[in-house]
Design a protein around this motif. Structure first.
Motif, PDB file in Angstrom:
ATOM      1  N   PRO A   1       0.803  -1.221   0.000  1.00 18.91           N
ATOM      2  CA  PRO A   1       0.000   0.000   0.000  1.00 18.91           C
ATOM      3  C   PRO A   1       0.834   1.269   0.000  1.00 18.91           C
ATOM      4  CG  PRO A   1      -0.459  -1.336   1.962  1.00 18.91           C
ATOM      5  CD  PRO A   1       0.539  -2.070   1.158  1.00 18.91           C
ATOM      6  N   ILE A   2       1.992   1.225   0.664  1.00 18.45           N
ATOM      7  CA  ILE A   2       2.864   2.405   0.695  1.00 18.45           C
ATOM      8  C   ILE A   2       3.455   2.671  -0.680  1.00 18.45           C
ATOM      9  CG2 ILE A   2       4.939   3.397   1.735  1.00 18.45           C
ATOM     10  CD1 ILE A   2       4.438   1.614   4.167  1.00 18.45           C
ATOM     11  N   SER A   3       3.948   1.623  -1.332  1.00 18.52           N
ATOM     12  CA  SER A   3       4.539   1.786  -2.663  1.00 18.52           C
ATOM     13  C   SER A   3       3.492   2.194  -3.688  1.00 18.52           C
ATOM     14  CB  SER A   3       5.244   0.499  -3.095  1.00 18.52           C
ATOM     15  OG  SER A   3       4.345  -0.587  -3.130  1.00 18.52           O
ATOM     16  N   LEU A   4       2.277   1.658  -3.564  1.00 19.20           N
ATOM     17  CA  LEU A   4       1.196   2.050  -4.473  1.00 19.20           C
ATOM     18  C   LEU A   4       0.835   3.516  -4.274  1.00 19.20           C
ATOM     19  CD1 LEU A   4      -0.978   1.296  -6.559  1.00 19.20           C
ATOM     20  CD2 LEU A   4      -2.439   0.584  -4.651  1.00 19.20           C
ATOM     21  N   LYS A   5       0.735   3.938  -3.017  1.00 22.49           N
ATOM     22  CA  LYS A   5       0.402   5.337  -2.728  1.00 22.49           C
ATOM     23  C   LYS A   5       1.490   6.271  -3.230  1.00 22.49           C
ATOM     24  CE  LYS A   5       1.326   7.268   1.134  1.00 22.49           C
ATOM     25  NZ  LYS A   5       1.446   7.662   2.561  1.00 22.49           N
ATOM     26  N   ASN A   6       2.755   5.919  -3.000  1.00 17.47           N
ATOM     27  CA  ASN A   6       3.854   6.770  -3.456  1.00 17.47           C
ATOM     28  C   ASN A   6       3.890   6.888  -4.976  1.00 17.47           C
ATOM     29  OD1 ASN A   6       4.701   7.221  -0.835  1.00 17.47           O
ATOM     30  ND2 ASN A   6       6.280   5.646  -0.872  1.00 17.47           N
ATOM     31  N   THR A   7       3.662   5.769  -5.662  1.00 21.25           N
ATOM     32  CA  THR A   7       3.663   5.788  -7.126  1.00 21.25           C
ATOM     33  C   THR A   7       2.527   6.659  -7.656  1.00 21.25           C
ATOM     34  OG1 THR A   7       4.550   3.525  -7.138  1.00 21.25           O
ATOM     35  CG2 THR A   7       3.621   4.347  -9.193  1.00 21.25           C
ATOM     36  N   MET A   8       1.342   6.517  -7.065  1.00 20.14           N
ATOM     37  CA  MET A   8       0.196   7.323  -7.483  1.00 20.14           C
ATOM     38  C   MET A   8       0.433   8.805  -7.217  1.00 20.14           C
ATOM     39  SD  MET A   8      -2.249   5.485  -8.819  1.00 20.14           S
ATOM     40  CE  MET A   8      -2.900   3.822  -8.897  1.00 20.14           C
ATOM     41  N   LEU A   9       0.964   9.125  -6.030  1.00 20.47           N
ATOM     42  CA  LEU A   9       1.225  10.518  -5.683  1.00 20.47           C
ATOM     43  C   LEU A   9       2.219  11.158  -6.639  1.00 20.47           C
ATOM     44  CD1 LEU A   9       1.408  10.482  -1.766  1.00 20.47           C
ATOM     45  CD2 LEU A   9      -0.329  11.563  -3.189  1.00 20.47           C
TER      46      LEU A   9
END
Length: 281
Positions: free
Chosen positions: A55-63
């Protein structure tokens, strides 16, 4: 040769190339992602999605995509408009602006690391101006906002030229008569841009956005150089699964997840910027 068969003969080499170097590797990756020792399984996807870093990597990529891509679109439009209106020095300016295209992702990250690291240009400048008494470790876990900013600036600097080249080519295909007629009727430069340039540029803008969004979800080397493990992203986790954890099944599952996200956003862009029939880039 039969005229009906000629198109198929011409595209045969390209089709063969795609089958050998795209479809076949894709089938192998899908096979790895959907299988374990017991046969067909979704275990790799479950392991990846339930891992605490996902979830952290997905959020960072999206941001990063949300922060970088709109800025790049605005900059590319501004730069393309400026270049096409220049009478002299157009080729030189365009060449200078596209220099980052010749620099690899990792090299771009290292260049910006030289700016933000503790002994880098930014610390030296702030120390010289008296802003700080001693060099500060900007790229640390204590400054997540600065880490994000450094990565975003590096990506904007590195990849805006990709969109710029496509948009300059698109603007060059817009008939000059449209602008001349609009000027005769008293349209301001802003109205000409909104009513002529943007609508006529839609095919090129669609292509540039699709390409840039796909590349945004594949960001890796710039993040590795500037953020390392402080800023996990999807491609970074894919690399970690493959080479650090030696789990090729999980790495393949991550690759398919990234592919699915890219396809989803591509369809959204194609839907929003739908090109009318007969339009060309």
């Amino acid at each position: 040769m039969n005229a009906r068969l000629l198109p198929y003969v011409l595209i045969a080499p390209v089709t063969l190339f795609l089958c050998l170097f795209f479809l076949y590797p894709f089938v192998l990756v899908a096979k790895q992602a959907f299988s374990t020792g017991a046969g067909f399984s979704m275990d790799n996807f479950r392991d990846v999605v339930t891992y605490w870093k996902f979830p952290i990597s997905l959020k960072n990529t999206m941001l990063l995509a949300v922060a970088v891509v709109p800025v790049q679109v605005a900059l590319a439009l501004l730069m393309a408009t400026m270049v096409t209106r220049m009478q002299k020095g157009r080729d030189l300016v365009l060449y200078v602006w596209t220099i980052p295209l010749g620099i690899s992702d990792l090299a771009a990250g290292i260049i910006w690391l030289a700016i933000f690291e503790q002994s880098g240009f930014l610390n030296t400048m702030m120390n010289g101006l008296g802003v700080v008494d001693k060099p500060v470790n900007l790229l640390s876990y204590q400054n997540p906002g600065i880490v994000f900013l450094a990565i975003a600036l590096a990506e904007i600097w590195r990849a805006t030229a990709i969109m710029l080249v496509i948009l300059v080519a698109g603007i060059g295909l817009i008939p000059k008569e449209y602008y001349e007629a609009a000027e005769v009727f008293g349209a301001s430069p802003w109205k000409r841009f909104v009513r002529i340039t943007l609508p006529m540029l839609r095919p090129s803008l669609q292509t540039a956005l699709v390409l840039r969004v796909i590349l945004a979800f594949e960001i890796f080397a710039v993040v590795a150089a500037l953020g390392g493990t402080l800023f996990p992203v999807l491609m970074g986790e894919t690399y970690a699964y493959q080479f650090d954890l030696l789990n090729s099944g999980a790495a393949a599952a991550m690759a398919l997840i990234i592919l699915a996200i890219s396809i989803g956003f591509t369809l959204i862009i194609l839907r929003i910027l739908r090109v009318p029939k007969g339009a060309s880039i």
